[in-house]
Design a protein around this motif. Structure first.
Motif, PDB file in Angstrom:
ATOM      1  N   UNK A 187       0.809  -1.216   0.000  1.00 53.07           N
ATOM      2  CA  UNK A 187       0.000   0.000   0.000  1.00 53.07           C
ATOM      3  C   UNK A 187       0.847   1.272   0.000  1.00 53.07           C
ATOM      4  N   UNK A 188       2.101   1.159   0.410  1.00 50.46           N
ATOM      5  CA  UNK A 188       2.966   2.329   0.446  1.00 50.46           C
ATOM      6  C   UNK A 188       3.209   2.965  -0.900  1.00 50.46           C
ATOM      7  N   UNK A 189       2.903   2.245  -1.973  1.00 49.72           N
ATOM      8  CA  UNK A 189       3.087   2.809  -3.313  1.00 49.72           C
ATOM      9  C   UNK A 189       1.921   3.695  -3.737  1.00 49.72           C
ATOM     10  N   UNK A 190       0.822   3.649  -2.996  1.00 45.62           N
ATOM     11  CA  UNK A 190      -0.349   4.450  -3.334  1.00 45.62           C
ATOM     12  C   UNK A 190      -0.154   5.903  -2.910  1.00 45.62           C
ATOM     13  N   UNK A 191      -0.936   6.836  -3.487  1.00 45.29           N
ATOM     14  CA  UNK A 191      -0.934   8.207  -2.969  1.00 45.29           C
ATOM     15  C   UNK A 191      -1.294   8.221  -1.484  1.00 45.29           C
ATOM     16  N   UNK A 192      -0.721   9.136  -0.732  1.00 53.49           N
ATOM     17  CA  UNK A 192      -0.870   9.116   0.723  1.00 53.49           C
ATOM     18  C   UNK A 192      -2.331   9.186   1.155  1.00 53.49           C
ATOM     19  N   UNK A 193      -3.175   9.888   0.393  1.00 53.52           N
ATOM     20  CA  UNK A 193      -4.582  10.018   0.768  1.00 53.52           C
ATOM     21  C   UNK A 193      -5.312   8.678   0.767  1.00 53.52           C
ATOM     22  N   UNK A 194      -4.817   7.730  -0.040  1.00 54.85           N
ATOM     23  CA  UNK A 194      -5.502   6.457  -0.207  1.00 54.85           C
ATOM     24  C   UNK A 194      -4.989   5.371   0.733  1.00 54.85           C
ATOM     25  N   UNK A 195      -4.003   5.690   1.557  1.00 55.33           N
ATOM     26  CA  UNK A 195      -3.409   4.685   2.435  1.00 55.33           C
ATOM     27  C   UNK A 195      -4.080   4.751   3.804  1.00 55.33           C
ATOM     28  N   UNK A 196      -4.775   3.707   4.206  1.00 55.14           N
ATOM     29  CA  UNK A 196      -5.415   3.730   5.522  1.00 55.14           C
ATOM     30  C   UNK A 196      -4.383   3.566   6.634  1.00 55.14           C
ATOM     31  N   UNK A 197      -4.394   4.440   7.630  1.00 52.44           N
ATOM     32  CA  UNK A 197      -3.412   4.330   8.714  1.00 52.44           C
ATOM     33  C   UNK A 197      -3.411   2.961   9.381  1.00 52.44           C
ATOM     34  N   UNK A 198      -4.550   2.267   9.366  1.00 53.33           N
ATOM     35  CA  UNK A 198      -4.617   0.951  10.007  1.00 53.33           C
ATOM     36  C   UNK A 198      -3.764  -0.087   9.291  1.00 53.33           C
ATOM     37  N   UNK A 199      -3.336   0.200   8.057  1.00 48.87           N
ATOM     38  CA  UNK A 199      -2.504  -0.746   7.304  1.00 48.87           C
ATOM     39  C   UNK A 199      -1.022  -0.575   7.612  1.00 48.87           C
ATOM     40  N   UNK A 200      -0.722   0.239   8.616  1.00 51.31           N
ATOM     41  CA  UNK A 200       0.668   0.512   8.949  1.00 51.31           C
ATOM     42  C   UNK A 200       1.359  -0.715   9.528  1.00 51.31           C
ATOM     43  N   UNK A 201       2.633  -0.840   9.193  1.00 50.04           N
ATOM     44  CA  UNK A 201       3.516  -1.817   9.825  1.00 50.04           C
ATOM     45  C   UNK A 201       4.679  -1.048  10.454  1.00 50.04           C
ATOM     46  N   UNK A 212       4.249  12.832  20.854  1.00 49.35           N
ATOM     47  CA  UNK A 212       5.438  13.634  21.176  1.00 49.35           C
ATOM     48  C   UNK A 212       5.115  15.126  21.161  1.00 49.35           C
ATOM     49  N   UNK A 213       6.042  15.910  21.689  1.00 50.80           N
ATOM     50  CA  UNK A 213       5.934  17.365  21.564  1.00 50.80           C
ATOM     51  C   UNK A 213       6.232  17.796  20.128  1.00 50.80           C
ATOM     52  N   UNK A 214       7.197  17.121  19.515  1.00 44.97           N
ATOM     53  CA  UNK A 214       7.601  17.458  18.148  1.00 44.97           C
ATOM     54  C   UNK A 214       7.681  16.176  17.334  1.00 44.97           C
ATOM     55  N   UNK A 215       7.001  16.172  16.221  1.00 46.10           N
ATOM     56  CA  UNK A 215       7.040  15.063  15.256  1.00 46.10           C
ATOM     57  C   UNK A 215       7.836  15.542  14.057  1.00 46.10           C
ATOM     58  N   UNK A 216       8.912  14.830  13.698  1.00 49.56           N
ATOM     59  CA  UNK A 216       9.696  15.178  12.509  1.00 49.56           C
ATOM     60  C   UNK A 216       9.632  13.994  11.554  1.00 49.56           C
ATOM     61  N   UNK A 217       8.903  14.170  10.462  1.00 50.64           N
ATOM     62  CA  UNK A 217       8.751  13.119   9.474  1.00 50.64           C
ATOM     63  C   UNK A 217       9.626  13.373   8.262  1.00 50.64           C
ATOM     64  N   UNK A 218      10.093  12.300   7.658  1.00 50.38           N
ATOM     65  CA  UNK A 218      10.902  12.394   6.440  1.00 50.38           C
ATOM     66  C   UNK A 218      10.503  11.270   5.498  1.00 50.38           C
ATOM     67  N   UNK A 219      10.244  11.610   4.252  1.00 41.30           N
ATOM     68  CA  UNK A 219       9.934  10.593   3.260  1.00 41.30           C
ATOM     69  C   UNK A 219       8.442  10.352   3.088  1.00 41.30           C
ATOM     70  N   UNK A 220       8.069   9.877   1.904  1.00 43.53           N
ATOM     71  CA  UNK A 220       6.652   9.725   1.572  1.00 43.53           C
ATOM     72  C   UNK A 220       5.962   8.658   2.418  1.00 43.53           C
ATOM     73  N   UNK A 221       6.715   7.687   2.952  1.00 40.36           N
ATOM     74  CA  UNK A 221       6.093   6.647   3.775  1.00 40.36           C
ATOM     75  C   UNK A 221       5.445   7.221   5.023  1.00 40.36           C
ATOM     76  N   UNK A 222       5.916   8.374   5.470  1.00 40.76           N
ATOM     77  CA  UNK A 222       5.372   8.964   6.696  1.00 40.76           C
ATOM     78  C   UNK A 222       4.127   9.807   6.450  1.00 40.76           C
ATOM     79  N   UNK A 223       3.846  10.157   5.209  1.00 39.40           N
ATOM     80  CA  UNK A 223       2.797  11.142   4.928  1.00 39.40           C
ATOM     81  C   UNK A 223       1.398  10.730   5.392  1.00 39.40           C
ATOM     82  N   UNK A 224       0.990   9.450   5.262  1.00 40.15           N
ATOM     83  CA  UNK A 224      -0.342   9.110   5.772  1.00 40.15           C
ATOM     84  C   UNK A 224      -0.497   9.374   7.268  1.00 40.15           C
TER      85      UNK A 224
END
Length: 323
Positions: free
Chosen positions: A50-64, A73-85
């Protein structure tokens, strides 16, 4: 945002790939150099491709991967498209109590983040956008000194100038076939031999095996160290000990890391082209940081690039609510 005097809780979130995770961790560590903080890494994956799909189409429940759950956290720092959902939903999940930062161009609505830290060459603009030259990294003077000392016994006896060579390779825009690798190795060998120096050679995960083998064989006669990926990684020690650094032009991360040292930096052309990376290389040249490698290893020192620290100061300014 107040923390009641306790250290900041920072999550550095990525898919775990070295170059991507280094951006999130590097920015987190730069914040921690300015203010007490506890940093935790979170590595994200997605089931069933599912990680290959656009971020809008990835259900958070499918996370591994690592747990993503309160307390936030107080501060969330995300990097890369895998984090976007997840990054795009964190402001809502945490009810605005987590300061959400994304590196790179998220290609998502900017209002879903408190701060976006893209490279200048992406051309992204917005009220919550803070562009930097290159990408966030984990390099600081202290880290370079520590890593240099750890490998001093192996590096110190080598003749100078010590030339660090960091080789990338295959990407969407570039490749490094065997013949090109051999030609590059020949030019590197000629420069090192003419200077009477030694080589500190490290490949990346994107270096094709054929190119890696060809360059290793072609440069093995030189004094120095060619890291074969066994034992501890000397990458940062190579940068710290170098009198000159050569990096292939296919990576923002490699050039940004090298530029943090302040020693002469040269870029090596490989097959392929990227308009964005070309703009990045032009910016490095315009600031007197890098120039194309043509066989001469002499160059002027420059003020070490410290864009990660600059981004960390801006992050905390906005976190504190300063205008």
């Amino acid at each position: 945002m107040a923390t009641g005097g306790r250290p900041l809780r920072i999550w550095a979130v990525s898919d775990g790939r070295a170059g991507i995770e280094a951006q999130a961790l590097g920015l987190a560590e730069a914040v921690a150099r300015l203010r007490p903080a506890h940093i935790a890494t979170r590595r994200i994956g997605w089931r069933a491709g599912l990680g290959r799909l656009p971020w809008r189409l990835i259900p958070p429940a499918a996370r591994a991967g690592d747990p993503i759950e309160p307390p936030w956290p107080d501060i969330w720092i995300g990097a890369g498209r895998a984090t976007l959902p997840l990054s795009t939903r964190m402001l809502e999940w945490a009810e605005g109590k987590t300061f959400v930062v994304q590196t790179q161009d998220p290609k998502a609505p900017l209002e879903r983040f408190d701060l976006v830290v893209p490279p200048e060459h992406d051309g992204l603009i917005g009220p919550n956008v803070f562009p930097i030259l290159g990408a966030p990294n984990r390099i600081s003077p202290e880290k370079l000194a520590i890593e240099r000392a750890r490998f001093a016994e192996r590096i110190d006896p080598l003749p100078r100038p010590r030339v660090a060579v960091i080789v990338g390779g295959r990407s969407k825009a570039h490749d490094l076939p065997r013949q090109a690798a051999l030609a590059i190795a020949g030019r590197i060998a000629a420069g090192v031999e003419a200077a009477g120096g030694s080589i500190l050679l490290s490949f990346t995960r994107r270096t094709p095996q054929a190119a890696r083998e060809a360059m290793t064989a072609a440069l093995a006669h030189l004094p120095g160290i060619i890291w074969d990926e066994t034992g501890e990684n000397p990458y940062f020690a190579f940068l710290a000990a170098a009198d000159a650094i050569l990096v292939t032009e296919d990576s923002t991360n490699l050039a940004t890391d090298a530029a943090a040292t302040g020693v002469p930096l040269f870029t090596i052309s490989i097959p392929g082209h990227s308009a964005k990376l070309s703009r990045f290389q032009e910016a490095l040249r315009a600031r007197g940081i890098a120039r194309p490698y043509v066989g001469d290893l002499t160059g002027e020192a420059y003020e070490p690039l410290a864009e990660t620290d600059r981004a960390a100061r801006e992050l905390l300014r906005r976190y504190d609510g300063s205008p």
